[in-house]
Motif scaffolding. Structure first.
Motif, PDB file in Angstrom:
ATOM      1  N   GLY A 111       0.804  -1.219   0.000  1.00  0.00           N
ATOM      2  CA  GLY A 111       0.000   0.000   0.000  1.00  0.00           C
ATOM      3  C   GLY A 111       0.836   1.268   0.000  1.00  0.00           C
ATOM      4  N   LEU A 112       2.146   1.129   0.093  1.00  0.00           N
ATOM      5  CA  LEU A 112       3.036   2.281   0.230  1.00  0.00           C
ATOM      6  C   LEU A 112       3.086   3.090  -1.061  1.00  0.00           C
ATOM      7  CD1 LEU A 112       4.924   3.577   2.304  1.00  0.00           C
ATOM      8  CD2 LEU A 112       6.780   2.147   1.423  1.00  0.00           C
ATOM      9  N   LYS A 113       2.777   4.392  -0.970  1.00  0.00           N
ATOM     10  CA  LYS A 113       2.742   5.263  -2.139  1.00  0.00           C
ATOM     11  C   LYS A 113       3.773   6.382  -2.095  1.00  0.00           C
ATOM     12  CE  LYS A 113      -0.731   3.055  -3.917  1.00  0.00           C
ATOM     13  NZ  LYS A 113      -0.485   2.165  -5.086  1.00  0.00           N
ATOM     14  N   GLU A 114       4.178   6.795  -0.901  1.00  0.00           N
ATOM     15  CA  GLU A 114       5.070   7.955  -0.797  1.00  0.00           C
ATOM     16  C   GLU A 114       6.158   7.699   0.233  1.00  0.00           C
ATOM     17  OE1 GLU A 114       4.775  12.775   0.086  1.00  0.00           O
ATOM     18  OE2 GLU A 114       2.959  11.607  -0.311  1.00  0.00           O
ATOM     19  N   VAL A 115       7.402   7.991  -0.150  1.00  0.00           N
ATOM     20  CA  VAL A 115       8.559   7.740   0.719  1.00  0.00           C
ATOM     21  C   VAL A 115       9.463   8.964   0.722  1.00  0.00           C
ATOM     22  CG1 VAL A 115      10.672   6.383   1.009  1.00  0.00           C
ATOM     23  CG2 VAL A 115       8.547   5.238   0.378  1.00  0.00           C
ATOM     24  N   SER A 138       9.932  -2.170  -6.107  1.00  0.00           N
ATOM     25  CA  SER A 138      10.108  -1.254  -7.235  1.00  0.00           C
ATOM     26  C   SER A 138       8.851  -0.949  -8.039  1.00  0.00           C
ATOM     27  CB  SER A 138      11.156  -1.841  -8.196  1.00  0.00           C
ATOM     28  OG  SER A 138      10.729  -3.102  -8.668  1.00  0.00           O
ATOM     29  N   THR A 139       7.685  -1.342  -7.590  1.00  0.00           N
ATOM     30  CA  THR A 139       6.521  -1.179  -8.462  1.00  0.00           C
ATOM     31  C   THR A 139       5.426  -0.263  -7.921  1.00  0.00           C
ATOM     32  OG1 THR A 139       5.559  -3.207  -7.530  1.00  0.00           O
ATOM     33  CG2 THR A 139       6.880  -3.434  -9.536  1.00  0.00           C
ATOM     34  N   GLN A 140       5.166  -0.291  -6.620  1.00  0.00           N
ATOM     35  CA  GLN A 140       3.947   0.347  -6.115  1.00  0.00           C
ATOM     36  C   GLN A 140       4.111   1.801  -5.690  1.00  0.00           C
ATOM     37  OE1 GLN A 140       5.921  -1.539  -4.320  1.00  0.00           O
ATOM     38  NE2 GLN A 140       6.036  -0.696  -2.266  1.00  0.00           N
ATOM     39  N   ILE A 141       5.312   2.249  -5.387  1.00  0.00           N
ATOM     40  CA  ILE A 141       5.530   3.591  -4.850  1.00  0.00           C
ATOM     41  C   ILE A 141       5.422   4.631  -5.969  1.00  0.00           C
ATOM     42  CG2 ILE A 141       7.223   5.098  -3.732  1.00  0.00           C
ATOM     43  CD1 ILE A 141       8.211   2.583  -2.253  1.00  0.00           C
ATOM     44  N   GLU A 142       4.722   5.752  -5.679  1.00  0.00           N
ATOM     45  CA  GLU A 142       4.460   6.775  -6.682  1.00  0.00           C
ATOM     46  C   GLU A 142       5.291   8.039  -6.512  1.00  0.00           C
ATOM     47  OE1 GLU A 142       0.278   7.493  -6.533  1.00  0.00           O
ATOM     48  OE2 GLU A 142      -0.244   5.502  -7.277  1.00  0.00           O
ATOM     49  N   LYS A 143       5.687   8.365  -5.289  1.00  0.00           N
ATOM     50  CA  LYS A 143       6.470   9.578  -5.069  1.00  0.00           C
ATOM     51  C   LYS A 143       7.615   9.298  -4.107  1.00  0.00           C
ATOM     52  CE  LYS A 143       6.261  14.407  -3.502  1.00  0.00           C
ATOM     53  NZ  LYS A 143       5.434  15.516  -2.992  1.00  0.00           N
ATOM     54  N   VAL A 144       8.795   9.775  -4.488  1.00  0.00           N
ATOM     55  CA  VAL A 144       9.984   9.634  -3.643  1.00  0.00           C
ATOM     56  C   VAL A 144      10.619  11.009  -3.472  1.00  0.00           C
ATOM     57  CG1 VAL A 144      12.270   8.603  -3.385  1.00  0.00           C
ATOM     58  CG2 VAL A 144      10.417   7.272  -4.415  1.00  0.00           C
ATOM     59  N   THR A 145      10.896  11.361  -2.215  1.00  0.00           N
ATOM     60  CA  THR A 145      11.619  12.595  -1.914  1.00  0.00           C
ATOM     61  C   THR A 145      12.958  12.216  -1.300  1.00  0.00           C
ATOM     62  OG1 THR A 145       9.591  13.846  -1.518  1.00  0.00           O
ATOM     63  CG2 THR A 145      11.625  14.752  -0.600  1.00  0.00           C
ATOM     64  N   LEU A 146      14.034  12.629  -1.959  1.00  0.00           N
ATOM     65  CA  LEU A 146      15.382  12.364  -1.467  1.00  0.00           C
ATOM     66  C   LEU A 146      15.872  13.625  -0.760  1.00  0.00           C
ATOM     67  CD1 LEU A 146      17.523  10.060  -1.651  1.00  0.00           C
ATOM     68  CD2 LEU A 146      18.469  11.280  -3.611  1.00  0.00           C
ATOM     69  N   VAL A 167      11.553  13.923  -6.101  1.00  0.00           N
ATOM     70  CA  VAL A 167      12.050  15.224  -5.641  1.00  0.00           C
ATOM     71  C   VAL A 167      13.492  15.047  -5.188  1.00  0.00           C
ATOM     72  CG1 VAL A 167      11.717  17.128  -4.027  1.00  0.00           C
ATOM     73  CG2 VAL A 167       9.723  15.890  -4.912  1.00  0.00           C
ATOM     74  N   LEU A 168      14.394  15.818  -5.778  1.00  0.00           N
ATOM     75  CA  LEU A 168      15.817  15.713  -5.474  1.00  0.00           C
ATOM     76  C   LEU A 168      16.280  16.922  -4.658  1.00  0.00           C
ATOM     77  CD1 LEU A 168      17.161  14.572  -8.972  1.00  0.00           C
ATOM     78  CD2 LEU A 168      16.526  13.129  -7.026  1.00  0.00           C
ATOM     79  N   PRO A 169      17.271  16.720  -3.778  1.00  0.00           N
ATOM     80  CA  PRO A 169      17.808  17.863  -3.025  1.00  0.00           C
ATOM     81  C   PRO A 169      18.710  18.715  -3.907  1.00  0.00           C
ATOM     82  CG  PRO A 169      19.056  15.890  -2.494  1.00  0.00           C
ATOM     83  CD  PRO A 169      17.927  15.444  -3.390  1.00  0.00           C
ATOM     84  N   GLU A 170      18.873  19.970  -3.550  1.00  0.00           N
ATOM     85  CA  GLU A 170      19.698  20.894  -4.326  1.00  0.00           C
ATOM     86  C   GLU A 170      21.181  20.552  -4.253  1.00  0.00           C
ATOM     87  OE1 GLU A 170      18.769  23.244  -6.501  1.00  0.00           O
ATOM     88  OE2 GLU A 170      16.766  22.432  -6.167  1.00  0.00           O
ATOM     89  N   THR A 171      21.554  19.605  -3.390  1.00  0.00           N
ATOM     90  CA  THR A 171      22.959  19.227  -3.243  1.00  0.00           C
ATOM     91  C   THR A 171      23.439  18.266  -4.334  1.00  0.00           C
ATOM     92  OG1 THR A 171      22.239  17.474  -1.724  1.00  0.00           O
ATOM     93  CG2 THR A 171      22.973  19.550  -0.747  1.00  0.00           C
ATOM     94  N   PRO A 192      18.337  19.452 -10.111  1.00  0.00           N
ATOM     95  CA  PRO A 192      18.913  20.576  -9.365  1.00  0.00           C
ATOM     96  C   PRO A 192      19.925  21.369 -10.190  1.00  0.00           C
ATOM     97  CG  PRO A 192      18.832  18.609  -8.001  1.00  0.00           C
ATOM     98  CD  PRO A 192      18.482  18.172  -9.388  1.00  0.00           C
ATOM     99  N   GLU A 193      20.048  22.646  -9.894  1.00  0.00           N
ATOM    100  CA  GLU A 193      20.927  23.543 -10.633  1.00  0.00           C
ATOM    101  C   GLU A 193      22.404  23.179 -10.498  1.00  0.00           C
ATOM    102  OE1 GLU A 193      20.527  26.029 -12.851  1.00  0.00           O
ATOM    103  OE2 GLU A 193      18.441  25.375 -12.881  1.00  0.00           O
ATOM    104  N   ALA A 194      22.758  22.421  -9.460  1.00  0.00           N
ATOM    105  CA  ALA A 194      24.164  22.078  -9.244  1.00  0.00           C
ATOM    106  C   ALA A 194      24.630  20.885 -10.069  1.00  0.00           C
ATOM    107  CB  ALA A 194      24.406  21.789  -7.754  1.00  0.00           C
TER     108      ALA A 194
END
Length: 397
Positions: A111-115, A138-146, A167-171, A192-194
């Motif tokens: 059921g995991l969708k966001e991490v 590797s199949t069910q998750i829809e959004k990942v924030t690093l 979503v990636l960090p600016e680093t 990211p711009e870097a």
């Protein structure tokens, strides 16, 4: 409710307590043994205090009713299968204090969708495993924030076919080979711009990605980096880029507009023809393997166009060149039969033989004053009248 003075919970302490819906773990708990709450199917909410440095294996395994999970800052390690088969979880935030996630720590959490996570695999060190799917599936998750790191390691999100947004960090500075390979559902990612380099196959097969903004500090794009990104309509490569790998945009079948700092692998490279970007086997191949949808090309830099640079690209309607161009090679635009909009750079000195042969749709041919040589049959088959500047300096035709 556990007593406030509790500092340790033993292995399998509450294993298969089927009716328990809540366990209030005291803040001063320092250790939780393996399997402590495993099989507590009715458990709905749990908070792991920051004083617990290691969440041992199978601690919450098969807690299928668990919907709300809080892991506090201070936790450092999460062991294998710690939360496997927690099918009620839809969202997880891993704090930045965590330095190790064992393989399969969150496997079968269907059921995991966001991490939200500080790194993609088992850890941030070079020697760790970096595949996101090793920990979460590797199949069910829809959004990942690093939240941390300076690189997306090779194959980090490879074949994570359900992810829609990352979503990636600016680093982040480096995106390695195959980082997002076959993320077929990916629709949103901001680079990211870097970021300085994008590796081979980095976004290969991201067929749902509608747009991508490349950072102004980017230096290199690898081979097949955006191949088979079938939803991309526009690509704008910044002038900071000095090298582009072969077939970087092969199979971008919806591409309408391409902006590049040069044509080919590099400004002074051997392969300086448009089809290099699209896996053309020859610079004489009809269309040079570019998509039929590609109508506009903008070139930002360079001093010369090589022989056959756009030869037989019959789908192109508009080509814009920088004022720095001084030379058009032989056959440079031959067979661009739909080309209508074209600017002759003011500093142009020479036009090679048959350069515009069969460019029958050109609306206007206004040659600059400084032009010195025009090659044989340069405008053969062109219907538009050739106009000269106020002070022509032509020396040879």
């Amino acid at each position: 409710v556990l007593p406030d003075g509790t500092e340790s919970i033993g292995e399998n302490a509450f294993h298969e307590c089927f009716s328990q819906t809540v366990f209030a773990i005291p803040e001063n708990v320092k250790s939780i043994g393996a399997g402590a709450f495993s099989g507590c199917e009715a458990l709905q909410s749990a908070t792991v205090p920051g004083g617990v440095k290691v969440i041992n294996n199978n601690v919450f395994s098969s807690c299928t009713g668990l919907k709300n999970l809080t892991i506090e800052e201070g936790v450092q390690e999460i062991d294998w299968y710690a939360f496997d088969r927690c099918t009620g979880l839809t969202k997880i935030v891993i704090p930045d204090s965590v330095t190790r996630l064992d393989e399969s720590a969150f496997i079968y959490c269907d059921g995991l969708k966001e991490v939200t996570v500080p790194f993609t695999g088992t850890g941030s060190a070079q020697t760790d495993l970096h595949e996101f799917g090793k920990v979460f599936g590797s199949t069910q998750i829809e959004k990942v924030t690093l939240t941390q790191g300076e690189r997306i390691y090779s194959s980090a999100f490879s074949s994570c076919e359900g992810i829609v947004e990352i979503v990636l960090p600016e680093t982040i500075r480096f995106i390695e080979d195959s980082a997002f390979l076959s993320c077929k559902a990916l629709q949103k990612i901001d680079i990211p711009e870097a970021v300085e380099s994008i590796g081979n196959d980095a976004f290969y097969g991201c067929e749902s990605l509608p747009e991508i903004a490349l950072p102004q500090e980017l230096n290199s794009i690898g081979s097949y980096a955006f191949a088979d990104c079938a939803s991309l309509r526009e690509i704008d490569i910044p002038e900071s880029v000095t090298s582009i790998g072969e077939s970087a945009f092969r199979g971008c079948s919806s591409l309408e507009k391409l902006t590049v700092p040069f044509i080919g692998e590099s400004e002074n490279g051997e392969k300086q023809y448009l089809g290099y970007f699209f896996e053309a086997t020859s610079n004489l191949q009809p269309g040079q393997n570019a998509p039929e949808t590609l109508h506009t090309v903008i070139v930002k830099g360079g001093n010369a166009l090589a022989d056959y640079a756009f030869s037989e690209c019959s789908q192109l309607q508009s080509i814009t060149l920088p004022e720095s161009i001084t030379q058009f090679g032989a056959y440079a635009f031959e067979g661009c039969s739909l080309l209508q909009s074209f600017n002759f750079p003011s500093g142009l000195k020479s036009i090679g033989e048959r350069a515009f042969r069969r460019c029958e749709s050109l609306e206007k041919i206004l040659l600059p004053n400084g032009l010195e040589t025009i090659g044989e049959a340069a405008f053969s088959g062109c219907k538009a009248e050739i106009e000269w500047g106020d002070s022509p300096t032509i020396q040879e035709i």
